[in-house]
Design an enzyme around this catalytic site. Structure first.
Site, short mmCIF file in Angstrom:
data_model
loop_
_atom_site.label_atom_id
_atom_site.label_comp_id
_atom_site.label_asym_id
_atom_site.label_seq_id
_atom_site.Cartn_x
_atom_site.Cartn_y
_atom_site.Cartn_z
NE ARG A 126 -3.44 -2.76 0.25
CZ ARG A 126 -4.05 -3.45 1.21
NH1 ARG A 126 -3.46 -3.63 2.39
NH2 ARG A 126 -5.25 -3.99 0.98
CG ASP A 155 -3.01 -5.58 -1.61
OD1 ASP A 155 -4.07 -5.42 -2.25
OD2 ASP A 155 -2.98 -6.10 -0.48
CG HIS A 216 -5.98 -8.15 -2.01
ND1 HIS A 216 -6.04 -6.92 -1.42
CD2 HIS A 216 -6.90 -8.92 -1.37
CE1 HIS A 216 -6.95 -6.94 -0.45
NE2 HIS A 216 -7.50 -8.13 -0.41
CG ASP A 279 -6.57 -11.41 1.65
OD1 ASP A 279 -5.73 -11.84 0.84
OD2 ASP A 279 -6.62 -10.23 2.00
CD GLU A 280 -9.97 -8.01 2.49
OE1 GLU A 280 -10.47 -7.47 3.50
OE2 GLU A 280 -9.02 -7.51 1.86
CD1 TRP A 349 -8.29 -12.91 8.21
CD2 TRP A 349 -9.46 -11.18 8.98
NE1 TRP A 349 -9.39 -12.78 7.41
CE2 TRP A 349 -10.13 -11.72 7.87
CE3 TRP A 349 -10.01 -10.07 9.63
CZ2 TRP A 349 -11.33 -11.18 7.39
CZ3 TRP A 349 -11.19 -9.54 9.16
CH2 TRP A 349 -11.84 -10.09 8.04
CE1 TYR A 374 -5.28 -8.36 11.38
CE2 TYR A 374 -6.43 -6.89 9.87
CZ TYR A 374 -5.91 -8.13 10.16
OH TYR A 374 -6.01 -9.13 9.24
CG ASP A 376 -4.61 -1.62 10.09
OD1 ASP A 376 -4.51 -2.56 10.92
OD2 ASP A 376 -5.48 -1.60 9.20
CD1 TRP A 430 -3.72 -4.83 8.33
CD2 TRP A 430 -2.89 -5.41 6.34
NE1 TRP A 430 -3.89 -6.19 8.19
CE2 TRP A 430 -3.40 -6.56 6.97
CE3 TRP A 430 -2.32 -5.53 5.06
CZ2 TRP A 430 -3.35 -7.83 6.38
CZ3 TRP A 430 -2.28 -6.79 4.48
CH2 TRP A 430 -2.79 -7.91 5.12
CD GLU A 432 -5.11 -0.63 3.98
OE1 GLU A 432 -4.29 -0.69 4.92
OE2 GLU A 432 -5.89 -1.57 3.70
#
Ligand code: TNX
Length: 502
Positions: A126, A155, A216, A279-280, A349, A374, A376, A430, A432
């Site tokens: 990121r 990512d 991602h 993931d995701e 997670w 986490y 972040d 993370w 971002e």
């Protein structure tokens, strides 16, 4: 005393005052730890036969990360069954040292961790993080007796590892144009990463690489549009945050691409574990694509949504051929019918209940519950906190209360994949909302110190006792340049909008 609190400490009378010179006495196999100790003492301490005796030696018995340290007025003795333990002892010495570097209080310490793998994820996708920061950060992890750095290398927003067979990944995929028109990016060469792996190993830290797939992947799709589901291409390296619908097309070209990438990743990183994300991964593009629907049917899947675990299974086969274990995020395993091979490692997670399900299915898990690990997430409601929207607050006390074996989860030995249970713990950074190393450190400290103690101590001294040791510990971090002064200011979304108008 220090963080993480050693298992057994006896304070003895007196102190060891360092003479102007030192005598390093390193037995077979102990030289790297002795060199690290000398490095911490600085270039102002020449070595001579009359110097303060600092004896380091391997001595069999006990778990590999255990160590025994005896500091006496006449010199010190550090012993451990393996280099890992000696390095921990050296870090204890670094933290115990008098503020002016003149010596140590006399102590006897017998220490060992409760969790054998204590990791931190750093997201360099990121926001790209410079190599010199990665090296300092590795030193900081080692100081906290953390021994795994999980590098999130790819990512939607950037591809950070040079791949010889696919040069456009970093020529194109490492760069993005921000909403204000500025360009952000960067990547690491193979040579950079090989050197970083070696540097980390000399501090007792293993680097686990992550290549995220089959979602991602927008940075990869920008570089090689043929890997996507839309034949017209047009996907750019993303300059937004969230979960993108752009995912890999399930064709042979994508499989070949992923195999090429993982083969090179395994050449650079000796870690027995390679993380492949999983993931995701929204499946709408596959559901809409006649080619993907056909491919799913050919693969014997009655639903194109199952292509996510199909990707993971194909890459698990490839990594097995390369002699590596596959790790994925837990949500990659919870698909209908999407059972993972049981030797796949799951980074959990969500919470202990999800870990229990994974363990019941025979998996080994890395505990990384977001509400405690986490970092972040905001650490409070103050005005200096990151604007990370929608996330709960994770306070220092939350980080300290992290329970690796919550709900009676069994511990397991990572070298015995057939043993289901918890093999590791991990904190997440993370990025971002952390554009610079200062922002990363603001998020990390002091929560990472609390995590380190939760991961190390079989019997945690308690939050109040931890808090009382924290100022001294932060003093050492500050002297190493690891604290970012007053917190870096986050740009509020409203300010960013204002800047873009100008
Ligand atoms: C979820 S949990 C993610 C990351 C984000 C993070 C932000 C997981 C495997 N993925 O992509 O950066 O939340 O907190």
């Amino acid at each position: 005393m220090i963080i993480p609190q050693p298992a057994g400490v006896r304070r003895m009378p007196g102190r060891l005052a360092l003479a102007p010179s030192i005598r390093l006495d390193a037995g077979p196999g102990a030289v790297p730890a002795a060199e690290l100790l000398a490095h911490h003492l600085g270039p102002g301490r020449p070595r001579s036969r009359e110097g303060t005796p600092l004896r380091l030696a391997l001595r069999p018995g006990g778990p590999p990360e255990s160590y025994r340290l005896v500091v006496a007025p006449g010199g010190l003795d550090l012993t451990a069954p393996a280099l890992a333990g000696l390095l921990h002892g050296v870090h204890t010495l670094r933290l115990l040292m008098d503020e002016d570097g003149s010596g140590w209080p006399c102590v006897e310490i017998d220490d060992a961790p409760v969790m054998p793998r204590r990791g931190v994820l750093l997201d360099v996708a990121r926001h790209f993080m410079p190599l010199d920061f990665l090296r300092s950060f590795i030193d900081e992890l080692a100081l906290h007796k953390l021994n795994v750095l999980h590098l999130h290398l790819t990512d939607d927003q950037g591809w950070r590892i040079e791949i010889g067979a696919r040069p456009r990944l970093t020529e194109i995929g490492a760069w993005r144009t921000e909403p204000d028109g500025s360009v952000h990016g960067g990547h690491y060469t193979r040579k950079d990463l090989v050197a970083l792996v070696e540097y980390a190993a000399s501090r007792g830290v293993e680097i686990v690489p992550e290549i995220d797939m089959p979602g991602h992947v927008r940075a990869a799709l920008a570089a090689y549009p043929g890997l996507g589901n839309d034949p017209r291409g047009g996907v750019t390296v993303w300059n937004g945050w969230g979960v993108s619908e752009d995912v890999l097309a399930p064709h042979d070209g994508s499989l070949e691409f992923l195999r090429d990438v993982l083969t090179e990743v395994a050449e650079v990183f000796p870690s027995p574990i390679v993380h492949i994300g999983g993931d995701e991964c929204p499946t709408v593009q596959w559901e809409r694509s006649p080619a993907a629907v056909l491919r799913a049917r050919e693969a014997g899947l009655d639903d194109p949504r199952l292509l996510r675990s199909w990707f993971v299974a194909r890459m698990h086969e490839h990594l097995t051929r390369l002699g590596r274990r596959t790790a994925v995020w837990d949500d990659g395993s919870r698909l209908p019918g999407g059972r993972l091979p049981s030797d796949a490692l799951l980074t959990v997670w969500l919470d202990a209940a999800h870990a229990a399900t994974a363990v019941a299915r025979g998996h080994q898990v890395v505990m990384a519950p977001h509400t405690a690990t986490y970092f972040d997430y905001r650490q409070g409601d103050g005005p200096d906190e990151t604007p990370a929207p929608g996330h709960p607050v994770t306070t220092l006390a939350d980080a300290y209360a992290f329970e690796p074996l919550a709900g009676g989860l069994p511990a397991a030995d990572i070298r015995r994949p057939e043993q289901a249970g918890v093999v590791a713990v991990q904190a997440q950074l993370w990025t971002e909302y952390a554009p610079t190393p200062d922002h990363v450190r603001y998020l990390a400290y002091p929560r990472l110190c609390a995590f380190a103690e939760a991961a190390w101590c079989a019997e945690r001294p308690g939050f109040a006792a931890f808090r009382s040791r924290l100022p001294g510990h932060l003093g050492v971090l500050r002297s190493l340049g690891a604290l970012a002064g007053p917190g870096p200011r986050w740009e509020r979304p409203a300010d960013a909008a204002e800047r873009m108008k100008r």
